[in-house]
Design a protein around this motif. Structure first.
Motif, PDB file in Angstrom:
ATOM      1  N   CYS A  60      -0.510  72.113 -12.170  1.00 40.29           N
ATOM      2  CA  CYS A  60       0.820  72.604 -11.811  1.00 40.29           C
ATOM      3  C   CYS A  60       1.288  72.023 -10.477  1.00 40.29           C
ATOM      4  O   CYS A  60       2.497  71.864 -10.251  1.00 40.29           O
ATOM      5  CB  CYS A  60       0.825  74.133 -11.731  1.00 40.29           C
ATOM      6  SG  CYS A  60       0.699  74.963 -13.328  1.00 40.29           S
ATOM      7  N   ARG A  61       0.344  71.709  -9.601  1.00 43.93           N
ATOM      8  CA  ARG A  61       0.682  71.195  -8.271  1.00 43.93           C
ATOM      9  C   ARG A  61       0.575  69.680  -8.168  1.00 43.93           C
ATOM     10  O   ARG A  61       0.791  69.115  -7.101  1.00 43.93           O
ATOM     11  CB  ARG A  61      -0.241  71.839  -7.228  1.00 43.93           C
ATOM     12  CG  ARG A  61      -0.077  73.354  -7.137  1.00 43.93           C
ATOM     13  CD  ARG A  61      -1.025  73.964  -6.142  1.00 43.93           C
ATOM     14  NE  ARG A  61      -0.863  75.420  -6.062  1.00 43.93           N
ATOM     15  CZ  ARG A  61      -1.583  76.205  -5.276  1.00 43.93           C
ATOM     16  NH1 ARG A  61      -2.546  75.680  -4.510  1.00 43.93           N
ATOM     17  NH2 ARG A  61      -1.374  77.495  -5.252  1.00 43.93           N
ATOM     18  N   ARG A  62       0.255  69.018  -9.286  1.00 41.76           N
ATOM     19  CA  ARG A  62       0.099  67.559  -9.279  1.00 41.76           C
ATOM     20  C   ARG A  62       1.076  66.841 -10.204  1.00 41.76           C
ATOM     21  O   ARG A  62       1.364  65.664  -9.985  1.00 41.76           O
ATOM     22  CB  ARG A  62      -1.329  67.182  -9.700  1.00 41.76           C
ATOM     23  CG  ARG A  62      -2.391  67.506  -8.687  1.00 41.76           C
ATOM     24  CD  ARG A  62      -3.776  67.210  -9.242  1.00 41.76           C
ATOM     25  NE  ARG A  62      -4.803  67.457  -8.233  1.00 41.76           N
ATOM     26  CZ  ARG A  62      -6.105  67.476  -8.478  1.00 41.76           C
ATOM     27  NH1 ARG A  62      -6.549  67.265  -9.718  1.00 41.76           N
ATOM     28  NH2 ARG A  62      -6.957  67.708  -7.508  1.00 41.76           N
ATOM     29  N   VAL A  63       1.533  67.505 -11.237  1.00 40.66           N
ATOM     30  CA  VAL A  63       2.330  66.850 -12.274  1.00 40.66           C
ATOM     31  C   VAL A  63       3.810  67.120 -12.025  1.00 40.66           C
ATOM     32  O   VAL A  63       4.235  68.271 -11.906  1.00 40.66           O
ATOM     33  CB  VAL A  63       1.918  67.346 -13.674  1.00 40.66           C
ATOM     34  CG1 VAL A  63       2.740  66.632 -14.751  1.00 40.66           C
ATOM     35  CG2 VAL A  63       0.428  67.111 -13.903  1.00 40.66           C
ATOM     36  N   VAL A  64       4.616  66.046 -11.956  1.00 42.45           N
ATOM     37  CA  VAL A  64       6.041  66.167 -11.656  1.00 42.45           C
ATOM     38  C   VAL A  64       6.865  65.524 -12.770  1.00 42.45           C
ATOM     39  O   VAL A  64       6.365  64.708 -13.547  1.00 42.45           O
ATOM     40  CB  VAL A  64       6.393  65.507 -10.308  1.00 42.45           C
ATOM     41  CG1 VAL A  64       5.635  66.173  -9.171  1.00 42.45           C
ATOM     42  CG2 VAL A  64       6.122  64.004 -10.336  1.00 42.45           C
TER      43      VAL A  64
END
Length: 302
Positions: A60-64
């Motif tokens: 959730c904090r790495r994929v954009v």
């Protein structure tokens, strides 16, 4: 949205747009503030409930979500992955160079595209092209202002073996995570059908166009295994982490050495590989069998 208009009467008679960026794949994972139920859209694969909680949190904090624009017209939409640069640990986004390829000529890179970066639930930023490699279809994007609460991965050290894997993407309309589980065969006898890069491998994960540039990760610990591509077939080509790290470790970020222009790592005259992306097209059920990738729509009552 950059799509061609439908043929006459296509919509009235049950026509549909296929191979569009908005197509979902696999299981869907929402975020706080999303105001509708995802159960009606996802599959029954339940990927994210099978992953460890810490793995889902990192993803959730790495994929954009990345979207490129030629003026006001959307050119491309895909997924990116936050990594630590091998020098200074600067967070940058690793993705596919398809994001910045000209819509008129896929062999050309448009360095002037505007790039929007979205990290749910509410972070939007402007992306700047730093590096690209035309032959491996890799792009590196920096972000301003910097994103908060991120967890970029260091892909330049500590690669682990992989067999059971998960392909991850961001849905284009709302940015929810999409994921599908598969395997990397021990002896991959078949090669990607429509992409000619000899270093590509295959996983049995099934993705859609929005998953281009997204990560293939190890099922156990979520570590990066490679970058996914999409060729419209039932398997997913990916470029292994080892190749990506080897290519990127040989260069600097232009912004860190006082340059204002992106660097093309690859000499264009030596480019051998083509990276076609299936084009969107309008389909009408009266024309015959439903093509792969399109939902079934009953023929109209004429």
């Amino acid at each position: 949205m950059g799509y061609h208009k439908p043929p006459p009467f296509a919509l009235e008679l049950g026509g549909q747009l296929c191979d569009k960026f908005e197509d979902d794949f696999g299981d869907l994972y929402g975020y706080k503030g999303l105001d509708y139920n995802l159960w009606c859209r996802g599959t029954e694969e339940l990927v994210f409930s099978k992953l460890r909680t810490e793995v889902v949190t990192k993803l959730c904090r790495r994929v954009v979500l990345l979207t490129s624009y030629d003026g006001d017209k959307r050119s491309f939409a895909c997924t990116g992955y936050l990594i630590k640069w091998h020098k200074k640990g600067t967070p940058v986004i690793l993705t596919s160079a398809s994001l910045i390829r000209s819509s008129d000529n896929e062999s050309k890179i448009n360095e002037k595209f505007k790039i929007d970066v979205f990290l749910p639930p509410n972070q939007h930023a402007t992306g700047t092209l730093e590096l690209y490699h035309s032959d491996y279809n890799i792009a590196v994007i920096s972000v301003q202002p910097r994103l908060r609460c991120i967890h970029p991965e260091n892909i330049f050290h500590g690669e682990k073996g992989r067999k059971k894997v998960v392909a991850i993407g961001r849905e284009v309309e709302d940015g929810v995570l999409m994921g599908t589980i598969g395997f990397v065969p021990d002896k991959p006898y078949d090669k990607p059908r429509n992409l000619d890069c000899k270093d590509l491998k295959l996983s049995t994960c099934k993705i859609k166009k929005a998953g281009i540039g997204g990560p293939l990760v190890n099922f156990i610990d979520g570590s990066y295994a490679g970058m996914n591509f999409y060729d419209g077939t039932r398997k997913t080509p990916y470029l292994p982490r080892r190749i990506i790290a080897e290519v990127l470790s040989k260069t600097d970020l232009p912004s860190q050495i006082g340059m204002s222009q992106p660097i093309n790592i690859m000499n264009e005259s030596a480019v051998k590989n083509r990276w076609p992306v299936p084009k969107p097209y309008w389909y009408h059920p009266s024309f015959g069998a439903t093509p792969r990738g399109c939902p079934k729509v009953p023929p109209p009552n004429l």
